[in-house]
Design a protein around this motif. Sequence first.
Motif, mmCIF file in Angstrom:
data_model
loop_
_atom_site.group_PDB
_atom_site.id
_atom_site.type_symbol
_atom_site.label_atom_id
_atom_site.label_comp_id
_atom_site.label_asym_id
_atom_site.label_seq_id
_atom_site.Cartn_x
_atom_site.Cartn_y
_atom_site.Cartn_z
ATOM 1 N N VAL A 37 1.000 -1.084 0.003
ATOM 2 C CA VAL A 37 -0.136 0.002 0.116
ATOM 3 C C VAL A 37 0.746 1.388 -0.055
ATOM 4 O O VAL A 37 2.113 1.284 0.245
ATOM 5 C CB VAL A 37 -0.781 -0.148 1.170
ATOM 6 N N GLN A 38 0.226 2.103 -0.531
ATOM 7 C CA GLN A 38 1.236 3.523 -0.752
ATOM 8 C C GLN A 38 1.067 4.499 0.445
ATOM 9 O O GLN A 38 1.352 5.539 0.549
ATOM 10 C CB GLN A 38 0.798 4.488 -2.059
ATOM 11 N N ILE A 39 0.109 4.106 1.479
ATOM 12 C CA ILE A 39 -0.033 4.746 2.873
ATOM 13 C C ILE A 39 0.701 4.190 3.857
ATOM 14 O O ILE A 39 0.694 2.997 4.007
ATOM 15 C CB ILE A 39 -1.408 4.899 2.950
ATOM 16 N N SER A 40 1.599 4.814 4.363
ATOM 17 C CA SER A 40 2.312 4.445 5.786
ATOM 18 C C SER A 40 1.421 4.499 6.919
ATOM 19 O O SER A 40 0.880 5.546 7.241
ATOM 20 C CB SER A 40 3.443 5.296 6.083
ATOM 21 N N LEU A 41 1.080 3.221 7.298
ATOM 22 C CA LEU A 41 0.127 2.950 8.469
ATOM 23 C C LEU A 41 0.826 2.777 9.880
ATOM 24 O O LEU A 41 1.844 2.130 9.936
ATOM 25 C CB LEU A 41 -0.750 1.757 8.145
ATOM 26 N N THR A 42 0.134 3.245 11.003
ATOM 27 C CA THR A 42 0.609 3.108 12.300
ATOM 28 C C THR A 42 0.076 1.807 12.756
ATOM 29 O O THR A 42 -0.760 1.272 11.978
ATOM 30 C CB THR A 42 0.182 4.458 13.175
ATOM 31 N N TRP A 43 0.354 1.566 13.971
ATOM 32 C CA TRP A 43 -0.424 0.217 14.393
ATOM 33 C C TRP A 43 -1.893 0.403 14.508
ATOM 34 O O TRP A 43 -2.558 -0.614 14.389
ATOM 35 C CB TRP A 43 0.332 -0.016 15.925
ATOM 36 N N MET A 44 -2.486 1.701 14.737
ATOM 37 C CA MET A 44 -3.592 1.988 14.857
ATOM 38 C C MET A 44 -4.243 1.513 13.478
ATOM 39 O O MET A 44 -5.357 1.049 13.212
ATOM 40 C CB MET A 44 -4.157 3.207 15.311
ATOM 41 N N VAL A 95 -10.053 -3.295 -1.385
ATOM 42 C CA VAL A 95 -9.901 -2.262 -0.789
ATOM 43 C C VAL A 95 -8.386 -2.114 -0.675
ATOM 44 O O VAL A 95 -7.597 -0.805 -0.875
ATOM 45 C CB VAL A 95 -10.373 -2.275 0.937
ATOM 46 N N ILE A 96 -7.610 -3.295 -0.545
ATOM 47 C CA ILE A 96 -6.002 -3.121 -0.794
ATOM 48 C C ILE A 96 -5.439 -2.733 -2.092
ATOM 49 O O ILE A 96 -4.479 -1.854 -2.173
ATOM 50 C CB ILE A 96 -5.311 -4.433 -0.394
ATOM 51 N N CYS A 97 -6.156 -3.015 -3.000
ATOM 52 C CA CYS A 97 -5.704 -2.636 -4.466
ATOM 53 C C CYS A 97 -6.028 -1.194 -4.571
ATOM 54 O O CYS A 97 -5.220 -0.490 -5.450
ATOM 55 C CB CYS A 97 -6.729 -3.311 -5.526
ATOM 56 N N LEU A 98 -7.167 -0.669 -3.970
ATOM 57 C CA LEU A 98 -7.384 0.678 -4.058
ATOM 58 C C LEU A 98 -6.279 1.570 -3.261
ATOM 59 O O LEU A 98 -5.857 2.694 -3.489
ATOM 60 C CB LEU A 98 -8.773 0.995 -3.540
ATOM 61 N N MET A 99 -5.938 1.048 -2.208
ATOM 62 C CA MET A 99 -5.046 1.705 -1.137
ATOM 63 C C MET A 99 -3.604 1.468 -1.903
ATOM 64 O O MET A 99 -2.834 2.522 -1.703
ATOM 65 C CB MET A 99 -4.747 0.911 -0.005
ATOM 66 N N ALA A 101 -3.214 1.490 -5.356
ATOM 67 C CA ALA A 101 -3.242 2.010 -6.610
ATOM 68 C C ALA A 101 -2.887 0.931 -7.872
ATOM 69 O O ALA A 101 -2.116 1.631 -8.624
ATOM 70 C CB ALA A 101 -2.606 3.411 -6.557
ATOM 71 N N LYS A 102 -2.912 -0.270 -7.714
ATOM 72 C CA LYS A 102 -2.726 -1.141 -8.471
ATOM 73 C C LYS A 102 -3.337 -2.431 -8.182
ATOM 74 O O LYS A 102 -3.507 -2.759 -7.090
ATOM 75 C CB LYS A 102 -1.063 -1.283 -8.625
ATOM 76 N N VAL A 103 -3.344 -3.321 -9.296
ATOM 77 C CA VAL A 103 -3.628 -4.729 -8.960
ATOM 78 C C VAL A 103 -2.744 -5.427 -8.299
ATOM 79 O O VAL A 103 -1.613 -5.758 -8.767
ATOM 80 C CB VAL A 103 -3.978 -5.392 -10.382
ATOM 81 N N CYS A 104 -2.973 -5.841 -7.033
ATOM 82 C CA CYS A 104 -1.963 -6.650 -6.140
ATOM 83 C C CYS A 104 -1.930 -8.030 -6.560
ATOM 84 O O CYS A 104 -2.892 -8.803 -7.059
ATOM 85 C CB CYS A 104 -2.101 -6.230 -4.720
ATOM 86 N N ASN A 105 -0.740 -8.766 -6.196
ATOM 87 C CA ASN A 105 -0.750 -10.164 -6.345
ATOM 88 C C ASN A 105 -1.407 -11.108 -5.582
ATOM 89 O O ASN A 105 -1.605 -10.635 -4.459
ATOM 90 C CB ASN A 105 1.001 -10.473 -5.987
ATOM 91 N N LEU A 106 -2.344 -11.945 -6.108
ATOM 92 C CA LEU A 106 -3.414 -12.648 -5.350
ATOM 93 C C LEU A 106 -2.736 -13.694 -4.860
ATOM 94 O O LEU A 106 -3.433 -14.387 -3.693
ATOM 95 C CB LEU A 106 -4.399 -13.157 -6.572
ATOM 96 N N LEU A 107 -1.607 -14.330 -4.910
ATOM 97 C CA LEU A 107 -1.095 -15.508 -4.282
ATOM 98 C C LEU A 107 -1.074 -15.549 -2.819
ATOM 99 O O LEU A 107 -1.431 -16.408 -2.339
ATOM 100 C CB LEU A 107 0.284 -15.713 -5.040
ATOM 101 N N PRO A 108 -0.448 -14.197 -2.105
ATOM 102 C CA PRO A 108 -0.401 -14.149 -0.882
ATOM 103 C C PRO A 108 -1.991 -14.425 -0.330
ATOM 104 O O PRO A 108 -2.300 -15.034 0.725
ATOM 105 C CB PRO A 108 0.011 -13.048 -0.610
ATOM 106 N N GLY A 109 -2.951 -13.676 -1.018
ATOM 107 C CA GLY A 109 -4.436 -13.932 -0.586
ATOM 108 C C GLY A 109 -4.804 -15.347 -0.716
ATOM 109 O O GLY A 109 -5.816 -15.666 0.055
#
Length: 452
Positions: A37-44, A95-99, A101-109
């Motif tokens: 994701v392109q956003i740096s997230l805190t623990w919250m 939601v993850i793809c939107l965050m 800004a690309k189509v993410c790899n499905l294998l981990p999912g």
Amino acid sequence: MSKLQHDVMLRIARVLDIVLVTLPFAACWAFYYEQEVQISLTWMGNAVILLLYAVLFVMFGKVYDAFQVSIQRISELCYSQVLAAMAADGLIYIVICLMSAKVCNLLPGIAAIAGQCLAAVIWSYGAHKWYYAVFPPQPTAVVYGRRKEIEQLIQEYDLELKYNVRMTLNIGECLKDLSVLDSMKTVFLSGVNSHDRNVILKYCILHDIDVFVIPRVGDIIMSGAHQMHMFHLPMLRVGRYMANPEYLFIKRMLDIVLSLLALVVTSPIFLVTSIAVKSDGGPAFYKQVRLTKDGKTFEILKFRSMRVDAEKDGVARLSTGDKDDRITPVGHIIRKLRIDELPQLINILKGDLSICGPRPERPEIAAQYCEEMPEFALRLQAKAGLTGYAQVYGKYNTTPYDKLQMDLMYIAHPSVIEDLKIMLATIKVLFLPESTEGIDEGQTTAMKGGTE
């Protein structure tokens, strides 16, 4: 053990389930998707993502009855759990793809889904065994009027571990001496008229006995009554189905948007199926007159699954399922995969059908039903639907009277939320063979047992 203790322990078991199913996603998120994701997230922020997944899982779990330990078989629990987890995974992936800004790899999912399937199986098996080890079968009585099959259904659905039927008696015997119910924890009332039912209801509530009531048509109509006060008295106003304009507008917008989207997505299936169906020399599509709101007729569109001369004598007949010799080889496949229903999306777009509503019956079949059961016409208060309450919660061979009750339950409580729940629940029944079972030849006349 008290009912409060029972409910608390069940809730603890469900919380454990939510944690077990969320853990594989949490690992997948922490070790892969969080870095995407392109956003740096805190623990919250990470906690909010995990909470969102858990909420989605609970939401879909309720739609698919994934937490009904006390009444579901282990196999049904597993199936519902996996469906709920996959539905939640699908939405959270968007939601993850939107965050990102690309189509993410499905294998981990996919790896997370595998872990969730394992967790679902472990929890379903463990919770089922635990529940029946801790909570013994409840002493149960079946009181019947015109319908006596409850004890048989308890056995058919493997609920003997939940309900130990100690007596089955008709309503007359029960009313002679209500004290026979004193040793019971649960009472089933089946086909009992409203006056007698109310006498037993009040007695059972007074003595802390749970009651399950199979409703009559009048009960279901009353359930949709508008509560009000008039003349300084409590009043219930009952009228013909009239959903509010906002609901009807949203429902129609959903019909248009979802049917258009589905037509675009399934267009390759339309092409392949059309070619396959025409391989026997007949037409690809089949039109048939059906009934919708207020008895209005329209031509439903389906892929042809039967021989061209299936009703050459002009007599309307219900399908008897896979054993029906009128079904073509291609027809067996498209029926099993529900592909034969896809052209009805065009009917929805035109406004003949809605996505959710009572099943559109043939005029000839509906007339047969109405001869024996005049209240069957009450289904025509709302626009017919591609899917509906009866289609989702009943079987193809559920009796017409029971289907009528289910449709009236839907009509009595119109809401967008209920429509969305039915749409989601439809996915569950698509892969259940019992939902496409044929109807027995004698069933079209076996309707009077539940009528009033």
